[in-house]
Design a protein around this motif. Structure first.
Motif, PDB file in Angstrom:
ATOM      1  N   ARG A 120      -6.847  -3.599 -27.322  1.00 11.61           N
ATOM      2  CA  ARG A 120      -5.617  -3.434 -28.093  1.00 11.61           C
ATOM      3  C   ARG A 120      -4.577  -4.518 -27.834  1.00 11.61           C
ATOM      4  O   ARG A 120      -3.940  -4.986 -28.772  1.00 11.61           O
ATOM      5  CB  ARG A 120      -5.011  -2.053 -27.849  1.00 11.61           C
ATOM      6  N   PRO A 121      -4.365  -4.972 -26.599  1.00 12.83           N
ATOM      7  CA  PRO A 121      -3.346  -6.010 -26.380  1.00 12.83           C
ATOM      8  C   PRO A 121      -3.634  -7.310 -27.126  1.00 12.83           C
ATOM      9  O   PRO A 121      -2.746  -8.134 -27.286  1.00 12.83           O
ATOM     10  CB  PRO A 121      -3.392  -6.242 -24.871  1.00 12.83           C
ATOM     11  N   PHE A 122      -4.842  -7.485 -27.593  1.00 11.11           N
ATOM     12  CA  PHE A 122      -5.233  -8.719 -28.272  1.00 11.11           C
ATOM     13  C   PHE A 122      -5.307  -8.552 -29.786  1.00 11.11           C
ATOM     14  O   PHE A 122      -5.699  -9.481 -30.495  1.00 11.11           O
ATOM     15  CB  PHE A 122      -6.571  -9.202 -27.709  1.00 11.11           C
ATOM     16  N   ALA A 123      -4.937  -7.374 -30.281  1.00 11.83           N
ATOM     17  CA  ALA A 123      -5.016  -7.094 -31.717  1.00 11.83           C
ATOM     18  C   ALA A 123      -3.966  -7.885 -32.483  1.00 11.83           C
ATOM     19  O   ALA A 123      -2.793  -7.918 -32.110  1.00 11.83           O
ATOM     20  CB  ALA A 123      -4.838  -5.603 -31.974  1.00 11.83           C
ATOM     21  N   PRO A 140       0.019  -6.408 -30.921  1.00  6.25           N
ATOM     22  CA  PRO A 140       0.558  -7.070 -29.735  1.00  6.25           C
ATOM     23  C   PRO A 140       0.288  -8.575 -29.699  1.00  6.25           C
ATOM     24  O   PRO A 140       1.151  -9.341 -29.297  1.00  6.25           O
ATOM     25  CB  PRO A 140      -0.140  -6.363 -28.579  1.00  6.25           C
ATOM     26  N   ALA A 141      -0.873  -9.009 -30.140  1.00 10.76           N
ATOM     27  CA  ALA A 141      -1.187 -10.438 -30.109  1.00 10.76           C
ATOM     28  C   ALA A 141      -0.308 -11.222 -31.065  1.00 10.76           C
ATOM     29  O   ALA A 141      -0.048 -12.401 -30.848  1.00 10.76           O
ATOM     30  CB  ALA A 141      -2.659 -10.674 -30.458  1.00 10.76           C
ATOM     31  N   GLY A 142       0.167 -10.565 -32.124  1.00 11.56           N
ATOM     32  CA  GLY A 142       1.016 -11.235 -33.097  1.00 11.56           C
ATOM     33  C   GLY A 142       2.491 -11.103 -32.817  1.00 11.56           C
ATOM     34  O   GLY A 142       3.307 -11.647 -33.539  1.00 11.56           O
ATOM     35  N   THR A 143       2.873 -10.387 -31.742  1.00 16.39           N
ATOM     36  CA  THR A 143       4.293 -10.137 -31.502  1.00 16.39           C
ATOM     37  C   THR A 143       4.737 -10.489 -30.089  1.00 16.39           C
ATOM     38  O   THR A 143       5.879 -10.269 -29.748  1.00 16.39           O
ATOM     39  CB  THR A 143       4.626  -8.650 -31.734  1.00 16.39           C
ATOM     40  N   VAL A 144       3.855 -11.011 -29.285  1.00 12.44           N
ATOM     41  CA  VAL A 144       4.219 -11.282 -27.892  1.00 12.44           C
ATOM     42  C   VAL A 144       5.291 -12.361 -27.838  1.00 12.44           C
ATOM     43  O   VAL A 144       5.180 -13.408 -28.449  1.00 12.44           O
ATOM     44  CB  VAL A 144       2.987 -11.700 -27.074  1.00 12.44           C
ATOM     45  N   SER A 146       9.391 -13.160 -25.576  1.00  9.38           N
ATOM     46  CA  SER A 146      10.368 -12.645 -24.618  1.00  9.38           C
ATOM     47  C   SER A 146      11.229 -11.536 -25.217  1.00  9.38           C
ATOM     48  O   SER A 146      11.810 -10.747 -24.483  1.00  9.38           O
ATOM     49  CB  SER A 146      11.259 -13.780 -24.110  1.00  9.38           C
ATOM     50  N   ASP A 147      11.318 -11.471 -26.548  1.00  8.77           N
ATOM     51  CA  ASP A 147      12.148 -10.452 -27.179  1.00  8.77           C
ATOM     52  C   ASP A 147      11.350  -9.265 -27.710  1.00  8.77           C
ATOM     53  O   ASP A 147      11.851  -8.466 -28.481  1.00  8.77           O
ATOM     54  CB  ASP A 147      12.957 -11.076 -28.315  1.00  8.77           C
ATOM     55  N   HIS A 148      10.065  -9.135 -27.303  1.00 11.59           N
ATOM     56  CA  HIS A 148       9.217  -8.042 -27.782  1.00 11.59           C
ATOM     57  C   HIS A 148       8.635  -7.249 -26.621  1.00 11.59           C
ATOM     58  O   HIS A 148       8.297  -7.812 -25.590  1.00 11.59           O
ATOM     59  CB  HIS A 148       8.054  -8.589 -28.623  1.00 11.59           C
ATOM     60  N   ASP A 149       8.522  -5.956 -26.836  1.00 14.33           N
ATOM     61  CA  ASP A 149       7.802  -5.122 -25.882  1.00 14.33           C
ATOM     62  C   ASP A 149       6.327  -5.145 -26.248  1.00 14.33           C
ATOM     63  O   ASP A 149       5.971  -5.159 -27.417  1.00 14.33           O
ATOM     64  CB  ASP A 149       8.303  -3.675 -25.933  1.00 14.33           C
ATOM     65  N   VAL A 150       5.469  -5.143 -25.247  1.00 17.10           N
ATOM     66  CA  VAL A 150       4.030  -5.154 -25.485  1.00 17.10           C
ATOM     67  C   VAL A 150       3.405  -4.001 -24.735  1.00 17.10           C
ATOM     68  O   VAL A 150       3.703  -3.778 -23.566  1.00 17.10           O
ATOM     69  CB  VAL A 150       3.393  -6.482 -25.000  1.00 17.10           C
ATOM     70  N   THR A 151       2.559  -3.251 -25.413  1.00 12.08           N
ATOM     71  CA  THR A 151       1.806  -2.188 -24.773  1.00 12.08           C
ATOM     72  C   THR A 151       0.472  -2.768 -24.354  1.00 12.08           C
ATOM     73  O   THR A 151      -0.257  -3.303 -25.179  1.00 12.08           O
ATOM     74  CB  THR A 151       1.588  -1.018 -25.744  1.00 12.08           C
ATOM     75  N   TYR A 152       0.141  -2.674 -23.080  1.00  9.99           N
ATOM     76  CA  TYR A 152      -1.091  -3.276 -22.587  1.00  9.99           C
ATOM     77  C   TYR A 152      -2.239  -2.292 -22.501  1.00  9.99           C
ATOM     78  O   TYR A 152      -3.313  -2.648 -22.074  1.00  9.99           O
ATOM     79  CB  TYR A 152      -0.834  -3.925 -21.223  1.00  9.99           C
ATOM     80  N   GLY A 153      -2.043  -1.071 -22.918  1.00 10.13           N
ATOM     81  CA  GLY A 153      -3.134  -0.094 -22.889  1.00 10.13           C
ATOM     82  C   GLY A 153      -3.845  -0.035 -24.225  1.00 10.13           C
ATOM     83  O   GLY A 153      -3.520  -0.746 -25.164  1.00 10.13           O
ATOM     84  N   ASP A 154      -4.856   0.827 -24.300  1.00  7.15           N
ATOM     85  CA  ASP A 154      -5.597   0.981 -25.525  1.00  7.15           C
ATOM     86  C   ASP A 154      -5.240   2.254 -26.271  1.00  7.15           C
ATOM     87  O   ASP A 154      -5.885   2.601 -27.238  1.00  7.15           O
ATOM     88  CB  ASP A 154      -7.110   0.962 -25.231  1.00  7.15           C
ATOM     89  N   GLY A 155      -4.212   2.950 -25.848  1.00 11.36           N
ATOM     90  CA  GLY A 155      -3.786   4.148 -26.554  1.00 11.36           C
ATOM     91  C   GLY A 155      -2.902   3.792 -27.717  1.00 11.36           C
ATOM     92  O   GLY A 155      -2.377   2.680 -27.807  1.00 11.36           O
ATOM     93  N   PRO A 156      -2.716   4.715 -28.645  1.00 12.39           N
ATOM     94  CA  PRO A 156      -1.891   4.426 -29.818  1.00 12.39           C
ATOM     95  C   PRO A 156      -0.428   4.362 -29.489  1.00 12.39           C
ATOM     96  O   PRO A 156       0.041   4.963 -28.526  1.00 12.39           O
ATOM     97  CB  PRO A 156      -2.190   5.587 -30.754  1.00 12.39           C
TER      98      PRO A 156
END
Length: 160
Positions: A120-123, A140-144, A146-156
């Motif tokens: 998921r973090p690479f989607a 997450p891969a398209g929004t990483v 400094s001004d974005h939060d990223v979820t590193y798990g595979d849950g929704p």
């Protein structure tokens, strides 16, 4: 489209990467026709070879499609936002009592897979099922940044 259910087997729930690369991704990468042997989950055997002609877009669908070893070969990674329990319930309903024992092992194998090789973090895109239709948002891969939060798990994340 290629379904990873055709590549995986009872013996190799997630150990199919080499076969997918050699039978499908490498030939398609050379502009050649791929040929793979789909697995029959009821007879527990691989069936006759199936051809997959080269095309501008090949969709690879299934758990593990975004794994580390495959990401360099992907143009885009889409992640379907479905709670694990919902996905597992859908699978159990689809496969029925005949595959009940399989599903107990599958749940553990899937949890181990994502603990070792999160996708998921690479989607690039997240696809969320809504009351009517689907919502597609940047992943997450398209929004990483400094001004974005990223979820590193595979849950929704949040639902529609």
């Amino acid at each position: 489209m290629l379904r990873l259910d055709d590549i995986a087997s009872h013996e190799e729930l997630f150990g199919w990467t080499g076969r997918l690369l050699s039978q499908v991704i490498e030939p398609l990468g050379r502009g050649e026709r791929a040929q793979y042997t789909p697995y029959d989950w009821h007879t527990r055997r691989f069936g006759p070879p199936r051809a997959l002609p080269p095309a501008p877009v090949i969709l690879i669908e299934g758990v593990g499609a975004g794994r580390r070893a495959l990401r360099p070969h992907l143009a885009h990674l889409l992640w379907m936002e479905v709670p694990r329990e919902v996905a597992w319930a859908r699978g159990r309903s689809r496969d029925g009592e005949e595959q009940r024992e399989f599903w107990a092992g599958w749940v553990r194998a899937e949890q181990r897979h994502f603990a070792d090789d999160s996708s998921r973090p690479f989607a690039d895109l997240l696809v969320r099922q809504c009351q009517e239709g689907y919502e597609v948002v940047h992943g997450p891969a398209g929004t990483v940044g400094s001004d974005h939060d990223v979820t590193y798990g595979d849950g929704p994340s949040a639902v529609c």
